[in-house]
Design a protein around this motif. Structure first.
Motif, mmCIF file in Angstrom:
data_model
loop_
_atom_site.group_PDB
_atom_site.id
_atom_site.type_symbol
_atom_site.label_atom_id
_atom_site.label_comp_id
_atom_site.label_asym_id
_atom_site.label_seq_id
_atom_site.Cartn_x
_atom_site.Cartn_y
_atom_site.Cartn_z
ATOM 1 N N LEU A 107 -0.234 -11.541 17.711
ATOM 2 C CA LEU A 107 0.771 -11.593 16.645
ATOM 3 C C LEU A 107 0.427 -12.678 15.628
ATOM 4 N N LEU A 108 0.031 -13.874 16.108
ATOM 5 C CA LEU A 108 -0.332 -14.979 15.206
ATOM 6 C C LEU A 108 -1.553 -14.616 14.364
ATOM 7 N N PHE A 109 -2.524 -13.960 15.001
ATOM 8 C CA PHE A 109 -3.741 -13.572 14.269
ATOM 9 C C PHE A 109 -3.408 -12.604 13.129
ATOM 10 N N CYS A 110 -2.606 -11.582 13.419
ATOM 11 C CA CYS A 110 -2.243 -10.603 12.388
ATOM 12 C C CYS A 110 -1.409 -11.244 11.286
ATOM 13 N N GLY A 111 -0.515 -12.153 11.679
ATOM 14 C CA GLY A 111 0.324 -12.815 10.685
ATOM 15 C C GLY A 111 -0.471 -13.713 9.758
ATOM 16 N N ARG A 114 0.175 0.832 2.844
ATOM 17 C CA ARG A 114 0.069 -0.101 3.969
ATOM 18 C C ARG A 114 1.140 0.160 5.031
ATOM 19 N N ASN A 115 2.193 0.870 4.642
ATOM 20 C CA ASN A 115 3.274 1.155 5.588
ATOM 21 C C ASN A 115 3.034 2.428 6.407
ATOM 22 N N LEU A 116 1.798 2.981 6.331
ATOM 23 C CA LEU A 116 1.448 4.171 7.128
ATOM 24 C C LEU A 116 0.843 3.782 8.478
ATOM 25 N N THR A 117 1.087 2.551 8.915
ATOM 26 C CA THR A 117 0.516 2.069 10.179
ATOM 27 C C THR A 117 1.067 2.795 11.405
ATOM 28 N N PHE A 118 2.114 3.593 11.236
ATOM 29 C CA PHE A 118 2.692 4.321 12.375
ATOM 30 C C PHE A 118 1.940 5.610 12.694
ATOM 31 N N LEU A 119 1.075 6.074 11.783
ATOM 32 C CA LEU A 119 0.432 7.375 11.944
ATOM 33 C C LEU A 119 -0.469 7.511 13.177
ATOM 34 N N PRO A 120 -1.274 6.491 13.541
ATOM 35 C CA PRO A 120 -2.124 6.665 14.741
ATOM 36 C C PRO A 120 -1.345 7.023 16.001
ATOM 37 N N VAL A 121 -0.168 6.428 16.178
ATOM 38 C CA VAL A 121 0.636 6.732 17.368
ATOM 39 C C VAL A 121 1.113 8.181 17.337
ATOM 40 N N ILE A 122 1.522 8.656 16.160
ATOM 41 C CA ILE A 122 2.017 10.026 16.029
ATOM 42 C C ILE A 122 0.893 11.026 16.301
ATOM 43 N N PHE A 149 0.559 -6.286 6.784
ATOM 44 C CA PHE A 149 1.847 -6.205 7.475
ATOM 45 C C PHE A 149 2.988 -6.852 6.685
ATOM 46 N N ALA A 150 2.789 -7.055 5.376
ATOM 47 C CA ALA A 150 3.842 -7.574 4.480
ATOM 48 C C ALA A 150 4.394 -8.914 4.968
ATOM 49 N N ILE A 151 3.520 -9.784 5.490
ATOM 50 C CA ILE A 151 3.924 -11.129 5.919
ATOM 51 C C ILE A 151 3.610 -12.091 4.786
ATOM 52 N N ILE A 193 7.876 -3.460 10.955
ATOM 53 C CA ILE A 193 8.354 -2.820 12.196
ATOM 54 C C ILE A 193 7.156 -2.476 13.092
ATOM 55 N N SER A 194 6.061 -1.999 12.477
ATOM 56 C CA SER A 194 4.866 -1.644 13.247
ATOM 57 C C SER A 194 4.245 -2.879 13.892
ATOM 58 N N LEU A 195 4.230 -3.984 13.179
ATOM 59 C CA LEU A 195 3.672 -5.229 13.729
ATOM 60 C C LEU A 195 4.457 -5.696 14.948
ATOM 61 N N ILE A 196 5.791 -5.709 14.820
ATOM 62 C CA ILE A 196 6.642 -6.116 15.941
ATOM 63 C C ILE A 196 6.481 -5.143 17.107
ATOM 64 N N SER A 197 6.420 -3.861 16.780
ATOM 65 C CA SER A 197 6.275 -2.847 17.829
ATOM 66 C C SER A 197 4.970 -3.040 18.600
ATOM 67 N N MET A 198 3.920 -3.407 17.880
ATOM 68 C CA MET A 198 2.616 -3.530 18.511
ATOM 69 C C MET A 198 2.574 -4.663 19.542
ATOM 70 N N PHE A 199 3.089 -5.851 19.173
ATOM 71 C CA PHE A 199 2.879 -7.031 20.018
ATOM 72 C C PHE A 199 4.086 -7.443 20.864
ATOM 73 N N THR A 200 5.248 -6.883 20.613
ATOM 74 C CA THR A 200 6.393 -7.195 21.492
ATOM 75 C C THR A 200 6.885 -5.960 22.243
ATOM 76 N N ILE A 201 6.283 -4.789 21.936
ATOM 77 C CA ILE A 201 6.721 -3.550 22.600
ATOM 78 C C ILE A 201 5.524 -2.779 23.156
#
Length: 798
Positions: A729-733, A58-66, A740-742, A627-635
């Motif tokens: 962010l609320l929807f994903c949480g 589940r922590n491979l969420t960074f791969l699409p950006v790479i 997203f380990a919430i 980190i990916s969740l925060i990056s998505m909706f606040t960055i």
């Protein structure tokens, strides 16, 4: 006789053919490899393998950006290679060659060294050669920028790429294939540079370079600390280390920059502006010196007849402008010349619907560069048309006063005169010459040229006019176009060395009689003086300078090779598009600069949090998916959306300094608030999962704080951006919590999160105020001078 078949075969075996194999230096495989096999892709591959080994998929969420970054990088380079590979400066598919004593037409690529070819009007010279017999007039404007035709006779050299205007000759090929002048020029034009010209990309690369140095030791320290000192499981140690390393890499910043530039490219395409290199839009927005050519940039590409003037020395009492126009119609109808001057005269006759007279033709003598005039004999009289000084010769002073007024204003003046004696076929007129009138020609100034140059003047962009034409004429044209300092001109043929050119770029605005190599040296001299230089051009003679310039702009109406070599092409050849291109560049740079601060918040937080964890011997509190969740909706998402907003403010300051000043307060707030939350969690013995979830929420709160800060003043679009990201962010949480380990958290953990969120608001506000005051203090020149004096006085750095 030419070469024999055996001699041709030997030269083919020795590779002395006119075939060229010039392509870009990088192959497709090299481009793919250079984008795939990067240092950071290796890091991401190692992190991916580690997460797969420990089963934390589940922590491979960074791969699409790479993957997106890599694919876009490959696509950009392949597109640039395709454009350059298509570049062709020669358009001479066939040639007439003499072999074994016979003439034959063959493919130009099949010619060999020492072949004898026949050149006549309309041919493009396909290889460097020497005239053996006969004589021709050639136009080398494509190569040199010099518009005058040049007479070539036996023993004279011919440059590949130039055109035969008139005459016929036999020529021997000296340099063929890759050795020819045009091929060497093509090779330089097709060179794909590795150096980044964009300041923004350059600073992002520096940031990535330093991050690349730091992440290895930091990652090793965090893993060892978690696994060995804190007794965490191997999986937990790997996941926490990966989260810290991922947070320090600005992987989304490249994607943001590329997408924002791509969208600008689409918007510019709708305005008839084609970008071969997307980074050029940022460079153009930062340009402080713009080098332009006269023809095709300041003026329209062709010539036009401005006025017909009857000479004060005209002996024909019945000759008026109407009669003069009818004579001109008769003359242009029978003369064989097809040069730009005669085309302009014919266009004038057609536009004004001037009817031909009833004159009866006897003979014609076409224009030659040696005579500088043409001649037509009618039954009713003999007439000459051309350069006044060549027709009048010793009697030129009689009419010089009548034409100097026009020449001083940058016009070209031709004389129509009647010859008292038939001199067809002779080099110099024999009889008495009687002036009739003048044809005043000009390259019309582009309609919006003056407003465009006024705009650049207001923006602090200096203009340098670089042309192969007469400097006085270019100066007058530049004055009419409203270019500041156009009266300061120099003949570049007097500039013998690079030192002369370096001194001249400070003193002069207009450079005339400039060679292609000098254009390149002028651009380099300006760059050495720390200027950001843009170069416009429309001919092969401009390519070397365009390749060296920080940004190159070509007119689509000019040479195809110039358009392919340039980073920016004005498809409608309208220089008035330039202000819009600058506006678009400003929007991209200012918006990316603002959005980049969001990315740097994550990098600053992750680095400082990693140091905090190492110092206080705690395990890094967050997971990569968080980190990916925060990056998505606040960055990421707000950064992309804010980058679409119109923004025409002037670019000020240093890119990285501006970004750091915006990001530092939020980054420090994140570290202090999350660090305090982790310490309190240990004091209250709260589960690490609760702390990680609460820390993620806290980072989201601070993230929205900086979004609100950089979005001022608000409008409907910015309110929409903020609302969309909060809802996302609320929807994903709530609905994708496991991904997203919430986790659900205890009441005391929730209470701690709320307390630190309120504290973070005050902390962020005061840190922002402090950084702004500090920036203002160091931004003041007086304060900087005081600091420098103190450094010198106390020898601080000794």
């Amino acid at each position: 006789m030419g070469l024999t078949s055996e001699e041709v075969r030997k030269r083919i075996d020795n590779g002395q053919t006119n075939h060229t194999d010039i392509s870009t230096q990088k192959t497709v495989g090299q481009i793919v490899k250079s984008n795939l096999l990067t240092y950071f892709n290796l890091i991401f591959l190692i992190l991916t393998v580690l997460l797969c080994i420990v089963g934390s998929f589940r922590n491979l969420t960074f791969l699409p950006v790479i993957i997106g970054n890599t694919v876009i990088g490959i696509f950009q380079e392949l597109r640039a290679k395709k454009t350059l590979d298509k570049m062709s400066m020669l358009n001479a598919p066939h040639s007439i060659v003499v072999r074994d004593g016979e003439q034959q037409q063959i493919q130009s690529e099949e010619l060999v060294k020492d072949d004898i070819i026949i050149l006549s009007a309309g041919n493009q010279i396909c290889a460097d050669a020497t005239v053996l017999s006969g004589s021709i007039s050639v136009n080398e404007a494509l190569l040199t920028g010099e518009s005058d035709e040049i007479k070539k006779k036996s023993g004279d050299g011919l440059m590949s790429g130039s055109f035969v205007v008139s005459g016929q000759c036999y020529a021997k090929l000296d340099k063929v294939g890759n050795e020819s002048y045009i091929s060497q020029l093509t090779a330089q034009a097709k060179a794909m540079g590795d150096g980044e010209q964009s300041e923004m990309i350059r600073y992002i690369n520096k940031l990535v370079k330093w991050v690349g140095i730091i992440i290895i030791p930091v990652g090793i320290i965090l893993f060892c600390q978690a696994y060995i000192m804190n007794g965490e499981t191997f999986k937990k140690s790997v996941v926490s280390m990966v989260a810290a390393v991922l947070g320090m890499i600005p992987e989304g910043l490249y994607l943001l920059t590329t997408v924002a530039l791509a969208l600008s490219t689409i918007r510019l395409a709708k305005k008839q502006v084609l970008l071969h290199d997307m980074k050029s839009i940022e460079t153009l927005a930062r340009v402080d010196v713009l080098c332009v050519d006269k023809t095709g940039t300041i003026t329209e590409p062709g010539m036009q007849v401005t006025e017909l003037v009857i000479s004060g020395r005209c002996g024909d009492a019945e000759m008026d402008k109407r009669a003069f126009a009818h004579l001109l119609a008769d003359y242009s109808a029978v003369i064989e010349d097809n040069n730009a001057t005669m085309e302009a005269i014919r266009a004038y006759v057609a536009k004004n619907e001037i009817e031909k007279g009833s004159r009866t033709l006897l003979k014609t003598q076409p224009f030659t560069s040696a005579n500088k005039y043409s001649k037509v004999s009618f039954v009713e009289g003999d007439y000459m048309l051309g350069a006044p000084e060549f027709i009048m010769k010793d009697r030129y002073e009689e009419i010089s006063g009548e034409i100097e007024e026009y020449q001083s204003k940058g016009y070209r003046v031709l004389l129509m005169a009647e010859s008292g004696e038939d001199s067809i076929g002779s080099v110099r007129p024999l009889g008495g010459i009687s002036p009739i009138g003048y044809i005043v020609l000009s390259n019309p100034i582009r309609e919006n040229a003056e407003s465009t140059f006024t705009y650049f003047k207001e923006q602090g962009v200096a203009i340098k006019v670089i042309s192969g034409d007469n400097p006085a004429t270019v100066s007058e044209v530049a004055k009419r176009a409203g270019i500041d300092g156009a009266e300061n001109y120099v003949d570049a043929s007097t500039l013998a060395s690079e030192k002369d050119i370096t001194e001249a770029v400070d003193k002069y605005t207009v450079f005339g009689r400039v060679t292609p190599k000098q254009k390149q040296l002028i651009v380099r001299a300006l760059q050495k003086q720390k200027h950001t230089v843009a170069m416009t051009g429309d001919g092969v003679n401009d390519i070397l300078a365009m390749k060296d310039a920080d940004c190159s702009i070509a007119m689509a109406s000019g040479s195809e090779a110039a358009a392919q070599a340039a980073q920016t092409v004005l498809l409608d050849s309208d220089f008035g598009r330039m202000p819009y291109v600058v506006f678009e560049g400003r929007q991209v740079v200012n918006n990316i600069q603002r959005s980049a601060s969001l990315f740097l918040v994550k990098n600053i937080f992750s680095l400082l949090m990693a140091i905090f964890s190492a110092i206080f011997a705690i395990t890094y509190p967050l997971e990569p998916s968080q980190i990916s969740l925060i990056s998505m909706f606040t960055i990421g998402l707000p950064g992309f959306l804010l980058a679409l907003e119109p923004n025409r403010d002037r670019i000020e300051g240093n890119f990285m300094v501006n970004v750091m000043l915006k990001a530092l307060p939020a980054g420090l707030t994140d570290v202090l608030s999350v660090g305090a939350l982790v310490i309190c969690g240990q004091v209250f013995n709260l589960p690490s999962e609760d702390i990680a979830t609460a820390g993620t929420m806290l980072l989201a709160v601070v993230g929205f704080m900086i979004i609100i800060k950089i979005s001022h003043p608000f409008n409907k679009m910015k309110y929409g951006v903020l609302l969309i990201n909060i809802i996302g962010l609320l929807f994903c949480g709530l609905f994708l919590g496991r991904l997203f380990a919430i986790e659900s958290i205890s009441n005391i953990c929730f209470l701690l999160m709320v307390v630190f969120a309120f504290a973070a608001e005050s902390m962020f506000r005061y840190l922002t105020l402090f950084v702004e005051k500090l920036s203002s203090f160091f931004g003041d020149e007086k304060n900087r001078r005081k600091i420098r004096r103190k450094i010198r006085k106390y020898n601080i750095f000794k």
